[in-house]
Design an enzyme around this catalytic site. Structure first.
Site, PDB file in Angstrom:
ATOM      1  N   HIS A 111       0.854  -1.190   0.000  1.00 22.52           N
ATOM      2  CA  HIS A 111       0.000   0.000   0.000  1.00 22.52           C
ATOM      3  C   HIS A 111       0.888   1.238   0.000  1.00 22.52           C
ATOM      4  O   HIS A 111       2.112   1.145   0.006  1.00 22.52           O
ATOM      5  CB  HIS A 111      -1.034  -0.029   1.130  1.00 22.52           C
ATOM      6  CG  HIS A 111      -0.488   0.065   2.535  1.00 22.52           C
ATOM      7  ND1 HIS A 111       0.323   1.094   2.962  1.00 22.52           N
ATOM      8  CD2 HIS A 111      -0.657  -0.738   3.611  1.00 22.52           C
ATOM      9  CE1 HIS A 111       0.613   0.927   4.246  1.00 22.52           C
ATOM     10  NE2 HIS A 111       0.045  -0.200   4.660  1.00 22.52           N
ATOM     11  N   HIS A 134       3.958   1.636   2.282  1.00 18.22           N
ATOM     12  CA  HIS A 134       5.149   0.854   1.937  1.00 18.22           C
ATOM     13  C   HIS A 134       5.922   1.509   0.797  1.00 18.22           C
ATOM     14  O   HIS A 134       7.147   1.570   0.795  1.00 18.22           O
ATOM     15  CB  HIS A 134       4.760  -0.555   1.487  1.00 18.22           C
ATOM     16  CG  HIS A 134       3.930  -1.307   2.480  1.00 18.22           C
ATOM     17  ND1 HIS A 134       2.733  -1.891   2.153  1.00 18.22           N
ATOM     18  CD2 HIS A 134       4.132  -1.573   3.793  1.00 18.22           C
ATOM     19  CE1 HIS A 134       2.226  -2.490   3.222  1.00 18.22           C
ATOM     20  NE2 HIS A 134       3.053  -2.301   4.234  1.00 18.22           N
ATOM     21  N   CYS A 180       2.865 -10.313  19.927  1.00 19.73           N
ATOM     22  CA  CYS A 180       1.923  -9.882  18.887  1.00 19.73           C
ATOM     23  C   CYS A 180       2.448 -10.377  17.552  1.00 19.73           C
ATOM     24  O   CYS A 180       3.522  -9.959  17.122  1.00 19.73           O
ATOM     25  CB  CYS A 180       1.767  -8.361  18.864  1.00 19.73           C
ATOM     26  SG  CYS A 180       0.840  -7.807  17.399  1.00 19.73           S
ATOM     27  N   CYS A 234       3.014  -7.626  14.874  1.00 22.76           N
ATOM     28  CA  CYS A 234       4.293  -6.909  14.989  1.00 22.76           C
ATOM     29  C   CYS A 234       5.471  -7.863  14.917  1.00 22.76           C
ATOM     30  O   CYS A 234       6.592  -7.429  14.767  1.00 22.76           O
ATOM     31  CB  CYS A 234       4.393  -6.163  16.313  1.00 22.76           C
ATOM     32  SG  CYS A 234       3.182  -4.865  16.527  1.00 22.76           S
ATOM     33  N   CYS A 268      -2.356  -4.883  21.752  1.00 21.51           N
ATOM     34  CA  CYS A 268      -1.217  -4.334  21.004  1.00 21.51           C
ATOM     35  C   CYS A 268      -1.562  -2.904  20.587  1.00 21.51           C
ATOM     36  O   CYS A 268      -2.629  -2.670  20.012  1.00 21.51           O
ATOM     37  CB  CYS A 268      -0.958  -5.182  19.757  1.00 21.51           C
ATOM     38  SG  CYS A 268       0.061  -4.314  18.542  1.00 21.51           S
ATOM     39  N   HIS A 319      -1.833  -2.992  16.493  1.00 19.24           N
ATOM     40  CA  HIS A 319      -2.847  -3.821  15.831  1.00 19.24           C
ATOM     41  C   HIS A 319      -4.154  -3.937  16.601  1.00 19.24           C
ATOM     42  O   HIS A 319      -5.140  -4.448  16.077  1.00 19.24           O
ATOM     43  CB  HIS A 319      -2.278  -5.213  15.545  1.00 19.24           C
ATOM     44  CG  HIS A 319      -1.144  -5.178  14.572  1.00 19.24           C
ATOM     45  ND1 HIS A 319       0.173  -5.045  14.973  1.00 19.24           N
ATOM     46  CD2 HIS A 319      -1.123  -5.215  13.231  1.00 19.24           C
ATOM     47  CE1 HIS A 319       0.951  -5.023  13.899  1.00 19.24           C
ATOM     48  NE2 HIS A 319       0.190  -5.116  12.836  1.00 19.24           N
ATOM     49  N   LYS A 369      -6.391   6.012  10.006  1.00 25.13           N
ATOM     50  CA  LYS A 369      -5.324   5.031  10.015  1.00 25.13           C
ATOM     51  C   LYS A 369      -5.555   4.011   8.886  1.00 25.13           C
ATOM     52  O   LYS A 369      -6.686   3.621   8.645  1.00 25.13           O
ATOM     53  CB  LYS A 369      -5.373   4.328  11.383  1.00 25.13           C
ATOM     54  CG  LYS A 369      -4.260   3.393  11.662  1.00 25.13           C
ATOM     55  CD  LYS A 369      -4.399   2.871  13.093  1.00 25.13           C
ATOM     56  CE  LYS A 369      -3.398   1.837  13.384  1.00 25.13           C
ATOM     57  NZ  LYS A 369      -3.351   0.577  12.970  1.00 25.13           N
ATOM     58  N   LYS A 393      -6.722  -2.911   7.408  1.00 27.87           N
ATOM     59  CA  LYS A 393      -7.423  -3.907   6.608  1.00 27.87           C
ATOM     60  C   LYS A 393      -8.923  -3.795   6.813  1.00 27.87           C
ATOM     61  O   LYS A 393      -9.690  -3.861   5.871  1.00 27.87           O
ATOM     62  CB  LYS A 393      -6.964  -5.310   7.023  1.00 27.87           C
ATOM     63  CG  LYS A 393      -5.918  -5.892   6.103  1.00 27.87           C
ATOM     64  CD  LYS A 393      -5.765  -7.375   6.395  1.00 27.87           C
ATOM     65  CE  LYS A 393      -4.691  -7.986   5.497  1.00 27.87           C
ATOM     66  NZ  LYS A 393      -4.334  -9.336   5.899  1.00 27.87           N
TER      67      LYS A 393
HETATM   68  N1  MSP Z   1       9.243  -6.760   7.765  1.00 25.72           N
HETATM   69  C1  MSP Z   1       9.366  -5.640   8.634  1.00 25.72           C
HETATM   70  C2  MSP Z   1      10.603  -4.842   8.310  1.00 25.72           C
HETATM   71  C3  MSP Z   1      11.897  -5.588   8.365  1.00 25.72           C
HETATM   72  S1  MSP Z   1      13.235  -4.587   7.905  1.00 25.72           S
HETATM   73  C4  MSP Z   1      14.588  -5.422   8.343  1.00 25.72           C
HETATM   74  C5  MSP Z   1       8.154  -4.741   8.474  1.00 25.72           C
HETATM   75  N2  MSP Z   1       7.459  -4.900   7.357  1.00 25.72           N
HETATM   76  S2  MSP Z   1       6.129  -4.112   6.989  1.00 25.72           S
HETATM   77  O1  MSP Z   1       5.768  -4.594   5.684  1.00 25.72           O
HETATM   78  O2  MSP Z   1       5.184  -4.248   8.020  1.00 25.72           O
HETATM   79  O3  MSP Z   1       6.473  -2.614   6.956  1.00 25.72           O
HETATM   80  C6  MSP Z   1       7.477  -2.123   6.126  1.00 25.72           C
HETATM   81  C7  MSP Z   1       7.596  -0.629   6.218  1.00 25.72           C
HETATM   82  O4  MSP Z   1       6.413   0.020   5.817  1.00 25.72           O
HETATM   83  C8  MSP Z   1       7.887  -0.161   7.632  1.00 25.72           C
HETATM   84  O5  MSP Z   1       8.976   0.748   7.566  1.00 25.72           O
HETATM   85  C9  MSP Z   1       6.653   0.565   8.045  1.00 25.72           C
HETATM   86  O6  MSP Z   1       6.968   1.612   8.872  1.00 25.72           O
HETATM   87  C10 MSP Z   1       6.134   1.072   6.699  1.00 25.72           C
HETATM   88  N3  MSP Z   1       4.719   1.374   6.787  1.00 25.72           N
HETATM   89  C11 MSP Z   1       3.696   0.503   6.987  1.00 25.72           C
HETATM   90  N4  MSP Z   1       2.534   1.211   7.079  1.00 25.72           N
HETATM   91  C12 MSP Z   1       2.796   2.538   6.934  1.00 25.72           C
HETATM   92  C13 MSP Z   1       2.034   3.710   6.912  1.00 25.72           C
HETATM   93  N5  MSP Z   1       0.723   3.710   7.103  1.00 25.72           N
HETATM   94  N6  MSP Z   1       2.677   4.889   6.705  1.00 25.72           N
HETATM   95  C14 MSP Z   1       4.030   4.933   6.479  1.00 25.72           C
HETATM   96  N7  MSP Z   1       4.764   3.854   6.498  1.00 25.72           N
HETATM   97  C15 MSP Z   1       4.197   2.628   6.782  1.00 25.72           C
HETATM   98  O7  MSP Z   1       7.893  -3.928   9.337  1.00 25.72           O
END
Ligand code: MSP
Length: 480
Positions: free
Chosen positions: A18, A21, A126, A129, A143, A146, A294, A297
């Site tokens: 999304h 990411h 969790c 996380c 959590c 979540h 926020k 899902k």
């Molecule tokens: N797999 C771990 C990271 C391991 S790095 C050695 C993880 N994955 S994640 O897919 O959940 O998230 C990846 C990144 O996306 C994280 O840096 C997280 O902060 C970012 N984001 C997820 N949702 C977000 C928003 N709503 N806004 C901005 N960034 C977001 O964590």
């Protein structure tokens, strides 16, 4: 040759990408493009974090075999990033053999350093996380991220002596003030390391999926330990010594603010234990909401970046995400705001200026054949300012500087009124003004290259055509 190694987090494949990411990867992409243009050797890495229980659960929900599921999802993430024109050099998958070797080698060293011991762990976990929580950090027993009830887990685990790295970590934060930024993230870490640092469990007893601990293959390596080590794998460690020597330490780990502790505490401690140099800089950006809410899902408001890219040119998304929210702050993704900025700054701002200037060349100076000579002073100043802002990861300010230059060129058109000069017979004065505008556009085009690569390509073509012609279509079509 200077080198630049920038990383994004690796992403869980339990869901599709999304906008949150893509944001990290986009920032990394701008920096990678910027450094490549300067002639640096760049390694820009991203990838997928596949050994997580979350992925196993998602596969089960989808009724698929875990391996087949992570293969398909990893391919989807990769394809999405490609479609978004993100120029990563390496896409790591943590289920690869090279990565397994790197994890085993690190843990072997950490074990040899006497930093791994066996013990019993009991705690609240969790899965969302992939982290244990202390009671005090839960919100109404849930959590804080979540909002789910964590599981109580009691098992035989292996621990990493993280607690022993307190002094070393504090020293690192002090001696290298930009090791973790922004300031808020650094303070959070200082506080945590000073008051709460303790040994951490680095294995899971009952997990069948995941990399095995070399010292005891009945245990799976805790997914965060596995994931952090990806940064070494992509730099060629331990097999490709040349690559490793060229690129390690990483110059910049870009992350979201939710994963600061893993990167700023556990990661440097593991590297210290393994006797490997620490990354130079870790920067945590803020979190996105969507139209004030926020991303979740259950709300179904996760913006699909590919769907958005159907509606707007990619460059418009890049511009909006980086210009509208100071990097490091939380931000809100607003469709209204995206459209406003698109129309005001891209269609009316840059797009208009390009059309106007090129139309004037077509009409008033059709046999213009030159390029500039040496770049004028303002062009050099613009580039210096953009470089400084990019070095500080102030993407919004870099773009603001470029847009001030655009506004200044608009001002020049209004003040000099080239059409009036033309009516009065043209001559040198007209050519001086037009040349100034031309050079101004060249400078703007140069400065915006890492931000708006498609626009840069189109504008480069327009500016190098002879004769110069007004563009057949505007660079950006206005959105109603
Ligand atoms: N797999 C771990 C990271 C391991 S790095 C050695 C993880 N994955 S994640 O897919 O959940 O998230 C990846 C990144 O996306 C994280 O840096 C997280 O902060 C970012 N984001 C997820 N949702 C977000 C928003 N709503 N806004 C901005 N960034 C977001 O964590």
């Amino acid at each position: 040759m200077p080198k630049f190694f920038v990383t994004t987090p690796i992403y869980y494949v339990n869901a599709r990408p999304h906008i949150g990411h893509v944001y990290t990867a986009l920032a990394a992409d701008v920096l990678a493009r910027w450094r490549r243009r300067r002639g640096d050797a760049v390694l820009f890495s991203t990838g997928t974090d596949e050994n997580s229980q979350k992925n196993v659960d998602a596969a089960r929900e989808a009724g698929q075999d875990v391996r087949a599921f992570v293969d398909a999802m990893a391919a989807e993430w990769q394809a999405t990033f490609k479609q978004l024109n993100l120029t990563y050099d390496t896409f790591i998958r943590t289920t690869s053999a090279a990565h397994r070797r790197a994890v085993e080698a690190v843990l072997q060293r950490v074990g040899e350093a006497g930093d791994i011991y066996r013990g019993e762990y009991e705690g609240l976990y969790c899965v969302g996380c992939e982290a244990f929580y202390a009671e005090k950090d839960l919100v109404e027993s849930r959590c804080p991220i979540h909002r789910t009830l964590p599981e109580r887990i009691k098992e035989q685990n292996y621990f990493f002596r993280l607690g022993q790295y307190k002094a070393a970590l504090l020293k690192q934060y002090d001696e290298q003030p930009d090791f973790v930024a922004p300031e808020s993230a650094r303070n959070q870490l200082r506080h945590y390391v000073t008051h709460e640092l303790a040994d951490v469990s680095i294995t899971r007893q009952s997990q069948a999926w995941g990399i095995r601990l070399p010292q005891d293959p009945t245990q799976a390596v805790y997914v965060w330990i596995d994931a952090l080590i990806n940064y070494l794998t992509v730099a060629g460690w331990p097999d490709d010594e040349d690559k490793f020597r060229t690129f390690w330490p990483a110059d910049l780990h870009l992350i979201g603010k939710d994963i600061v502790k893993f990167h700023g505490v556990i990661w440097p401690a593991l590297l210290l234990s393994a006797g490997l140099p620490l990354p130079r800089r870790i920067f945590a950006h803020g979190f996105f909401t969507v139209d004030g809410q926020k991303i979740s899902k259950s709300l179904g408001n996760a913006i699909d970046p590919l769907a958005l890219a159907q509606e707007y040119p990619l460059d418009a998304l890049r511009y909006y995400l980086l210009a509208d929210i100071p990097f490091g702050n939380d931000g809100d993704f607003s469709h209204v705001r995206l459209r406003e900025r698109y129309n005001a700054d891209l269609a009316n701002g840059l797009g208009n200026l390009v059309s106007r200037v090129l139309t004037m060349f077509e009409q008033f100076w059709p046999d213009f054949s030159g390029g500039a000579g040496a770049p004028p002073e303002e062009a050099a100043r613009l580039l210096t300012s953009v470089n400084q802002h990019l070095a500080a990861l102030a993407f919004d300010q870099a773009l603001a500087a470029i847009w001030r230059a655009i506004a200044a060129l608009d001002g020049t058109v209004e003040a000099a009124q080239p059409w009036r000069l033309y009516k009065e017979g043209g001559g040198e004065e007209l050519h001086t003004v037009l040349l100034l505008l031309y050079n101004g556009l060249v400078a703007v085009n140069d400065a915006l290259a890492p931000f708006l690569p498609t626009t840069h390509e189109a504008l480069t073509k327009l500016l190098s055509a002879r004769p110069l012609r007004k563009p057949a279509a505007s660079l950006f079509a206005r959105k109603g």
